[in-house]
Scaffold this motif. Structure first.
Motif, PDB file in Angstrom:
ATOM      1  N   ASP A  92       2.758   3.267  -1.090  1.00 55.26           N
ATOM      2  CA  ASP A  92       3.333   4.498  -0.538  1.00 55.26           C
ATOM      3  C   ASP A  92       2.514   5.049   0.619  1.00 55.26           C
ATOM      4  OD1 ASP A  92       5.385   4.391  -2.335  1.00 55.26           O
ATOM      5  OD2 ASP A  92       4.508   5.819  -3.746  1.00 55.26           O
ATOM      6  N   ALA A  93       1.238   4.707   0.672  1.00 53.91           N
ATOM      7  CA  ALA A  93       0.376   5.227   1.735  1.00 53.91           C
ATOM      8  C   ALA A  93       0.414   4.368   2.995  1.00 53.91           C
ATOM      9  CB  ALA A  93      -1.069   5.327   1.235  1.00 53.91           C
ATOM     10  N   LEU A  94       1.139   3.248   2.944  1.00 52.30           N
ATOM     11  CA  LEU A  94       1.202   2.326   4.077  1.00 52.30           C
ATOM     12  C   LEU A  94       2.554   2.411   4.760  1.00 52.30           C
ATOM     13  CD1 LEU A  94      -0.358  -0.812   2.346  1.00 52.30           C
ATOM     14  CD2 LEU A  94      -1.529   0.812   3.856  1.00 52.30           C
ATOM     15  N   GLU A  95       2.575   2.118   6.044  1.00 53.61           N
ATOM     16  CA  GLU A  95       3.880   2.043   6.721  1.00 53.61           C
ATOM     17  C   GLU A  95       4.612   0.808   6.194  1.00 53.61           C
ATOM     18  OE1 GLU A  95       4.947  -0.116   9.230  1.00 53.61           O
ATOM     19  OE2 GLU A  95       3.139  -1.332   9.439  1.00 53.61           O
ATOM     20  N   GLU A 147      11.594  -0.872  -8.421  1.00 53.68           N
ATOM     21  CA  GLU A 147      11.748   0.455  -7.831  1.00 53.68           C
ATOM     22  C   GLU A 147      10.768   0.655  -6.676  1.00 53.68           C
ATOM     23  OE1 GLU A 147      11.165   2.930 -11.193  1.00 53.68           O
ATOM     24  OE2 GLU A 147      13.123   2.468 -12.104  1.00 53.68           O
ATOM     25  N   ALA A 148       9.527   0.174  -6.825  1.00 59.76           N
ATOM     26  CA  ALA A 148       8.536   0.323  -5.757  1.00 59.76           C
ATOM     27  C   ALA A 148       8.954  -0.466  -4.516  1.00 59.76           C
ATOM     28  CB  ALA A 148       7.166  -0.151  -6.245  1.00 59.76           C
ATOM     29  N   LEU A 149       9.487  -1.673  -4.729  1.00 61.22           N
ATOM     30  CA  LEU A 149       9.947  -2.478  -3.598  1.00 61.22           C
ATOM     31  C   LEU A 149      11.151  -1.829  -2.931  1.00 61.22           C
ATOM     32  CD1 LEU A 149       9.758  -4.984  -1.861  1.00 61.22           C
ATOM     33  CD2 LEU A 149      10.966  -6.266  -3.644  1.00 61.22           C
ATOM     34  N   GLU A 150      12.030  -1.252  -3.737  1.00 59.09           N
ATOM     35  CA  GLU A 150      13.194  -0.565  -3.176  1.00 59.09           C
ATOM     36  C   GLU A 150      12.759   0.617  -2.309  1.00 59.09           C
ATOM     37  OE1 GLU A 150      17.588   0.807  -4.651  1.00 59.09           O
ATOM     38  OE2 GLU A 150      15.918   1.091  -6.032  1.00 59.09           O
ATOM     39  N   THR A 151      11.735   1.330  -2.746  1.00 60.14           N
ATOM     40  CA  THR A 151      11.226   2.456  -1.955  1.00 60.14           C
ATOM     41  C   THR A 151      10.700   1.988  -0.607  1.00 60.14           C
ATOM     42  OG1 THR A 151      10.637   3.716  -3.946  1.00 60.14           O
ATOM     43  CG2 THR A 151       9.519   4.314  -1.906  1.00 60.14           C
ATOM     44  N   VAL A 152       9.989   0.860  -0.586  1.00 57.22           N
ATOM     45  CA  VAL A 152       9.486   0.309   0.675  1.00 57.22           C
ATOM     46  C   VAL A 152      10.647  -0.062   1.585  1.00 57.22           C
ATOM     47  CG1 VAL A 152       8.234  -1.618   1.730  1.00 57.22           C
ATOM     48  CG2 VAL A 152       7.322  -0.517  -0.327  1.00 57.22           C
ATOM     49  N   LEU A 153      11.677  -0.702   1.016  1.00 60.32           N
ATOM     50  CA  LEU A 153      12.834  -1.091   1.824  1.00 60.32           C
ATOM     51  C   LEU A 153      13.547   0.122   2.400  1.00 60.32           C
ATOM     52  CD1 LEU A 153      14.454  -3.984  -0.253  1.00 60.32           C
ATOM     53  CD2 LEU A 153      13.073  -4.161   1.814  1.00 60.32           C
TER      54      LEU A 153
END
Length: 232
Positions: A92-95, A147-153
């Motif tokens: 979450d802290a990375l672009e 869910e974490a991967l979906e947030t990045v996408l």
């Protein structure tokens, strides 16, 4: 029963030193991972696990119930390690591009460093995933990964970097597949083509290229072109 050290109680008498129960459990799980990953559920022997941990079959059954439950706990432990590592990445802290790159590299490098995990997954597939289906723990561990991967996408799409229409579950499958083959088929690939790709430089290159392949799949054409132009 395991041989235990004796302690002086100050009066010249000796009594067996107690072993830390959690430490015993961890030792059993570690030995069981090695035994089951090498020999499978049917071939794995509780006697071997007991010998490696200097405990007894009775104690193993006391902690884990039976052989199948111990096998399930080993699976849960293995999945817990990889999912715990993912949650520590701080995505979450990375672009978005950096976050996806870091996740790809972590997956490849984790699998490479933990071949026992890959063997356990292969063995469980022989059992048609029966033990995974019984484990609420593993299902609970894996949902946050998607869910974490979906947030990045979604962040990448909102910033115009990632294409629309991408599915986190499918992308997770692709990252896993690219990283899994490196371990699961190493013996046969090496026998046919040699071990050049499995030396240090070869593995670093593969890890880097897995991340690049995934990025080229998800990036918009403009961003793919920019990466190609800069060589990043």
């Amino acid at each position: 029963m395991a041989t235990r050290k004796v302690a002086d109680n100050g009066g010249g008498e000796h009594r067996p030193a107690k072993r830390d129960p959690e430490g015993v459990r961890r030792d059993i799980l570690s030995a069981a991972m090695e035994e089951f990953s090498l020999n499978g559920l049917s071939g794995g022997r509780i006697d071997e696990i007991a010998a490696r941990t200097r405990t007894s079959k009775r104690m193993i059954y006391y902690y884990f119930g039976d052989k199948e439950r111990l096998y399930e706990r080993v699976l849960e432990e293995a999945y817990g390690k990889v999912r715990g590592g993912e949650s520590d990445l701080g995505l979450d802290a990375l672009e978005p591009v950096a976050a996806l790159t870091k996740l790809c590299r972590f997956t490849f490098d984790h699998h490479r460093a933990n071949p026992a995990f890959i063997r356990m997954v292969m063995i469980e597939n022989i059992h048609h995933g029966r033990h995974l289906q019984h484990s609420e723990t593993i299902r609970g561990l894996n949902r946050p990964a998607i869910e974490a991967l979906e947030t990045v996408l979604l962040r990448g799409q909102a910033e115009g970097q990632f294409r629309k229409g991408l599915e986190a579950l499918e992308l997770h499958w692709q990252i896993s597949a690219l990283s899994f083959f490196n371990v699961s088929n190493r013996a046969t690939f090496t026998a046919i083509f040699g071990d050049g790709l499995f030396a240090g430089d070869g593995q670093e290159q593969l890890s880097r290229h897995v991340a690049e392949m995934v990025l080229r799949y998800v990036l918009t054409p403009d961003h793919v072109g920019a990466i190609a132009a800069t060589g990043e």
